[in-house]
Design a protein around this motif. Structure first.
Motif, short mmCIF file in Angstrom:
data_model
loop_
_atom_site.label_atom_id
_atom_site.label_comp_id
_atom_site.label_asym_id
_atom_site.label_seq_id
_atom_site.Cartn_x
_atom_site.Cartn_y
_atom_site.Cartn_z
N ALA A 95 -1.56 4.71 6.43
CA ALA A 95 -1.47 5.44 7.70
C ALA A 95 -2.81 5.59 8.40
O ALA A 95 -2.92 5.29 9.60
N PRO A 96 -3.91 6.02 7.72
CA PRO A 96 -5.18 6.15 8.45
C PRO A 96 -5.72 4.80 8.94
O PRO A 96 -6.33 4.74 10.02
N GLN A 97 -5.50 3.75 8.17
CA GLN A 97 -5.99 2.43 8.61
C GLN A 97 -5.23 1.96 9.86
O GLN A 97 -5.85 1.46 10.80
N LEU A 98 -3.92 2.10 9.84
CA LEU A 98 -3.14 1.67 11.01
C LEU A 98 -3.40 2.58 12.21
O LEU A 98 -3.30 2.13 13.36
N ALA A 99 -3.74 3.83 11.97
CA ALA A 99 -4.03 4.77 13.06
C ALA A 99 -5.30 4.39 13.81
O ALA A 99 -5.42 4.66 15.01
N THR A 100 -6.25 3.75 13.12
CA THR A 100 -7.50 3.36 13.77
C THR A 100 -7.43 1.97 14.40
O THR A 100 -8.32 1.59 15.15
N GLN A 108 -5.95 -1.23 16.78
CA GLN A 108 -5.40 -1.32 18.15
C GLN A 108 -3.90 -1.09 18.08
O GLN A 108 -3.25 -1.49 17.11
N GLU A 109 -3.37 -0.48 19.15
CA GLU A 109 -1.95 -0.12 19.14
C GLU A 109 -1.04 -1.34 19.01
O GLU A 109 -0.04 -1.31 18.29
N ASP A 110 -1.38 -2.42 19.69
CA ASP A 110 -0.55 -3.63 19.63
C ASP A 110 -0.49 -4.20 18.21
O ASP A 110 0.58 -4.54 17.70
N ALA A 111 -1.66 -4.29 17.57
CA ALA A 111 -1.72 -4.86 16.22
C ALA A 111 -0.99 -3.96 15.23
O ALA A 111 -0.23 -4.45 14.38
N ALA A 112 -1.21 -2.66 15.32
CA ALA A 112 -0.56 -1.73 14.40
C ALA A 112 0.95 -1.76 14.57
O ALA A 112 1.70 -1.77 13.58
N ALA A 113 1.42 -1.80 15.82
CA ALA A 113 2.86 -1.85 16.07
C ALA A 113 3.45 -3.16 15.57
O ALA A 113 4.57 -3.18 15.05
N MET A 160 0.84 -1.21 0.00
CA MET A 160 0.00 0.00 0.00
C MET A 160 0.87 1.25 0.00
O MET A 160 2.00 1.24 0.46
N ARG A 161 0.25 2.33 -0.48
CA ARG A 161 0.93 3.63 -0.40
C ARG A 161 0.89 4.10 1.04
O ARG A 161 -0.09 3.84 1.76
N PRO A 162 1.91 4.82 1.53
CA PRO A 162 1.95 5.27 2.93
C PRO A 162 0.76 6.15 3.30
O PRO A 162 0.23 6.02 4.42
N GLU A 221 3.03 9.81 7.77
CA GLU A 221 1.70 10.23 7.33
C GLU A 221 0.69 10.30 8.49
O GLU A 221 -0.38 10.86 8.32
N MET A 222 1.03 9.73 9.66
CA MET A 222 0.09 9.68 10.79
C MET A 222 0.16 10.94 11.63
O MET A 222 1.10 11.72 11.54
N GLU A 223 -0.86 11.08 12.49
CA GLU A 223 -0.86 12.15 13.49
C GLU A 223 0.34 11.91 14.42
O GLU A 223 0.67 10.77 14.74
N ALA A 224 0.97 12.97 14.88
CA ALA A 224 2.24 12.87 15.62
C ALA A 224 2.08 12.06 16.91
O ALA A 224 2.93 11.23 17.24
N ALA A 225 1.02 12.27 17.66
CA ALA A 225 0.83 11.56 18.93
C ALA A 225 0.66 10.06 18.70
O ALA A 225 1.24 9.24 19.42
#
Length: 195
Positions: free
Chosen positions: A133-138, A140-145, A127-129, A162-166
């Motif tokens: 980015a929006p999909q991984l941002a939504t 769960q943190e464990d799964a995305a990491a 995928m393009r970044p 591409e994600m929000e900084a926080a």
């Protein structure tokens, strides 16, 4: 010593007796002192418990308590060994708790990595970044990491950019924790293999 005392008394009492001391005359103090000294010397001695002891007092005491002292020393040593044994058992129990805790953590880690299935990782890698980015941002943190940690460094950094900084900082922290724990697990496995 008593002979010297008797001799001295006789020397002092002899002139007084020679002077003719009778019953009606004044009492001579030297004569009375000599008679008292003779009476003390010849008098009955007071019997003490020491007269019945055949051994030296200190040797007798030490010999009489030797068995009790040895028993007390043995009991003390036994008590010290029991205390050391309890301390060792407590340390072993703590080590067992740590080992069980580590095994639980290892199972969590394996479950964490299992969340990032290879096929899902392959999808995000293609995928393009800006789309990933929006999909991984939504997620769960464990799964995305977990997914980001399996991607190559260039793709993961582009998605995080591409994600929000926080959110990106949280995922990066989770990924670094994962890397640190992975290194600790490898060290522990090497130590276990050596043992």
């Amino acid at each position: 010593m008593t002979r010297v005392l008797t001799l001295l008394l006789c020397l002092f009492a002899a002139p007084a007796l020679a002077a003719g001391g009778g019953h009606g005359e004044q009492a001579d103090p030297a004569k009375e002192a000599a008679l008292k000294a003779l009476a003390i010397r010849d008098g009955a001695k007071e019997v003490t418990a020491q007269d019945f002891v055949k051994e030296q007092p200190k040797a007798g005491y030490c010999a009489s308590i030797a068995d009790a002292a040895a028993d007390a020393r043995f009991a003390w040593q036994k008590e010290q060994l029991a205390a050391l044994e309890r301390e060792v058992e407590a340390r072993i129990a703590k080590l067992e708790e740590k080992r069980a805790e580590y095994e639980i953590w290892l199972k969590r880690r394996e479950a964490f990595l299992a969340k990032a299935d290879e096929s899902v990782v392959a999808l995000y890698a293609k995928m393009r970044p800006d789309a990933a980015a929006p999909q991984l941002a939504t997620m769960q943190e464990d799964a995305a990491a977990a997914i980001l940690s399996k991607l190559n460094a260039r793709a993961a950094s582009a998605i995080l950019a591409e994600m929000e900084a926080a959110r990106a900082a949280g995922l990066a922290r989770r990924m670094s924790d994962l890397g640190r724990k992975r290194d600790e697990a490898k060290k522990t496995e090497k130590q276990d293999d050596r043992s």
